[in-house]
Design a protein around this motif. Sequence first.
Motif, mmCIF file in Angstrom:
data_model
loop_
_atom_site.group_PDB
_atom_site.id
_atom_site.type_symbol
_atom_site.label_atom_id
_atom_site.label_comp_id
_atom_site.label_asym_id
_atom_site.label_seq_id
_atom_site.Cartn_x
_atom_site.Cartn_y
_atom_site.Cartn_z
ATOM 1 N N ARG A 32 0.793 -1.265 0.248
ATOM 2 C CA ARG A 32 -0.005 -0.084 -0.027
ATOM 3 C C ARG A 32 1.051 1.207 -0.055
ATOM 4 O O ARG A 32 0.726 2.324 -0.640
ATOM 5 C CB ARG A 32 -0.851 -0.018 1.243
ATOM 6 C CG ARG A 32 -2.000 -0.795 0.989
ATOM 7 C CD ARG A 32 -3.159 -0.739 2.331
ATOM 8 N NE ARG A 32 -2.530 -1.045 3.568
ATOM 9 C CZ ARG A 32 -2.560 -2.352 4.076
ATOM 10 N NH1 ARG A 32 -3.333 -3.169 3.542
ATOM 11 N NH2 ARG A 32 -2.137 -2.238 5.449
ATOM 12 N N TYR A 36 1.135 4.249 -2.833
ATOM 13 C CA TYR A 36 0.896 5.880 -2.442
ATOM 14 C C TYR A 36 2.129 6.492 -3.010
ATOM 15 O O TYR A 36 1.859 7.550 -3.679
ATOM 16 C CB TYR A 36 1.002 5.714 -0.708
ATOM 17 C CG TYR A 36 0.945 7.346 -0.211
ATOM 18 C CD1 TYR A 36 -0.250 7.949 -0.423
ATOM 19 C CD2 TYR A 36 2.186 7.830 0.060
ATOM 20 C CE1 TYR A 36 -0.195 9.422 0.075
ATOM 21 C CE2 TYR A 36 2.194 9.026 0.507
ATOM 22 C CZ TYR A 36 1.100 9.869 0.496
ATOM 23 O OH TYR A 36 1.292 11.229 1.020
ATOM 24 N N ARG A 63 -3.888 13.720 -1.059
ATOM 25 C CA ARG A 63 -5.235 13.107 -0.355
ATOM 26 C C ARG A 63 -5.582 12.097 -1.406
ATOM 27 O O ARG A 63 -6.101 10.647 -1.179
ATOM 28 C CB ARG A 63 -6.210 13.994 -0.343
ATOM 29 C CG ARG A 63 -7.557 13.414 -0.062
ATOM 30 C CD ARG A 63 -8.618 14.316 0.215
ATOM 31 N NE ARG A 63 -8.832 15.406 -0.628
ATOM 32 C CZ ARG A 63 -9.514 15.298 -1.703
ATOM 33 N NH1 ARG A 63 -10.265 14.520 -1.977
ATOM 34 N NH2 ARG A 63 -9.585 16.221 -2.618
ATOM 35 N N ILE A 64 -5.538 12.377 -2.677
ATOM 36 C CA ILE A 64 -5.531 11.511 -3.907
ATOM 37 C C ILE A 64 -4.765 10.225 -3.917
ATOM 38 O O ILE A 64 -5.386 8.966 -3.932
ATOM 39 C CB ILE A 64 -5.543 12.196 -5.085
ATOM 40 C CG1 ILE A 64 -6.876 13.243 -5.449
ATOM 41 C CG2 ILE A 64 -5.665 11.078 -6.386
ATOM 42 C CD1 ILE A 64 -6.476 14.173 -6.564
ATOM 43 N N TYR A 66 -3.454 9.007 -1.199
ATOM 44 C CA TYR A 66 -3.817 8.095 -0.006
ATOM 45 C C TYR A 66 -5.080 7.356 -0.271
ATOM 46 O O TYR A 66 -4.834 6.474 0.202
ATOM 47 C CB TYR A 66 -3.958 9.317 1.172
ATOM 48 C CG TYR A 66 -4.550 8.529 2.482
ATOM 49 C CD1 TYR A 66 -3.420 7.937 3.487
ATOM 50 C CD2 TYR A 66 -5.826 8.350 2.832
ATOM 51 C CE1 TYR A 66 -3.890 7.272 4.398
ATOM 52 C CE2 TYR A 66 -6.060 7.267 3.725
ATOM 53 C CZ TYR A 66 -5.319 7.053 4.716
ATOM 54 O OH TYR A 66 -5.504 6.364 5.901
ATOM 55 N N GLN A 67 -6.286 8.070 -0.959
ATOM 56 C CA GLN A 67 -7.274 7.354 -1.395
ATOM 57 C C GLN A 67 -7.012 6.091 -2.289
ATOM 58 O O GLN A 67 -7.537 5.235 -2.002
ATOM 59 C CB GLN A 67 -8.130 8.296 -2.039
ATOM 60 C CG GLN A 67 -8.760 9.413 -0.945
ATOM 61 C CD GLN A 67 -9.629 10.351 -1.502
ATOM 62 O OE1 GLN A 67 -9.494 10.673 -2.874
ATOM 63 N NE2 GLN A 67 -10.657 10.974 -0.553
ATOM 64 N N TYR A 70 -5.222 3.299 0.208
ATOM 65 C CA TYR A 70 -5.691 3.062 1.441
ATOM 66 C C TYR A 70 -7.045 2.738 1.396
ATOM 67 O O TYR A 70 -7.723 2.230 2.493
ATOM 68 C CB TYR A 70 -5.147 3.918 2.758
ATOM 69 C CG TYR A 70 -3.897 3.752 2.946
ATOM 70 C CD1 TYR A 70 -3.027 2.800 3.363
ATOM 71 C CD2 TYR A 70 -2.747 4.783 2.406
ATOM 72 C CE1 TYR A 70 -1.711 2.856 3.698
ATOM 73 C CE2 TYR A 70 -1.408 4.681 2.470
ATOM 74 C CZ TYR A 70 -0.835 3.749 2.943
ATOM 75 O OH TYR A 70 0.385 3.571 3.219
ATOM 76 N N GLU A 71 -7.727 3.395 0.817
ATOM 77 C CA GLU A 71 -9.504 3.442 0.672
ATOM 78 C C GLU A 71 -9.876 2.751 -0.513
ATOM 79 O O GLU A 71 -11.146 2.725 -0.549
ATOM 80 C CB GLU A 71 -9.588 4.982 0.634
ATOM 81 C CG GLU A 71 -9.358 5.565 1.875
ATOM 82 C CD GLU A 71 -9.967 7.104 1.703
ATOM 83 O OE1 GLU A 71 -10.696 7.487 1.045
ATOM 84 O OE2 GLU A 71 -9.478 7.908 2.823
ATOM 85 N N THR A 72 -9.185 1.515 -1.268
ATOM 86 C CA THR A 72 -9.818 0.967 -2.244
ATOM 87 C C THR A 72 -9.979 -0.489 -1.657
ATOM 88 O O THR A 72 -9.522 -0.682 -0.938
ATOM 89 C CB THR A 72 -8.902 0.973 -3.507
ATOM 90 O OG1 THR A 72 -7.744 0.606 -2.955
ATOM 91 C CG2 THR A 72 -8.952 2.436 -4.156
#
Length: 72
Positions: A32, A36, A63-64, A66-67, A70-72
Amino acid sequence: MTHLNLTHTASYRGLSDRIAGFVADLRAKLARRKVYRETLRELRTLDARELADLGLNPSMLKRIAYQAAYET
């Protein structure tokens, strides 16, 4: 006659299982982090016009990234 039945619970993990879990978690975290870093590096190569075409502001890049990682 007495019969003793021992069952292992799912919460019991031997040392080798814990080490394997630790290694797997570490590899996932490193993967991850790599996503990033690569995403952020690629976004930073875009100039202001390309970012504007994508509807992005330079302040949004971390932020993009990071998303994406980590947010997928």
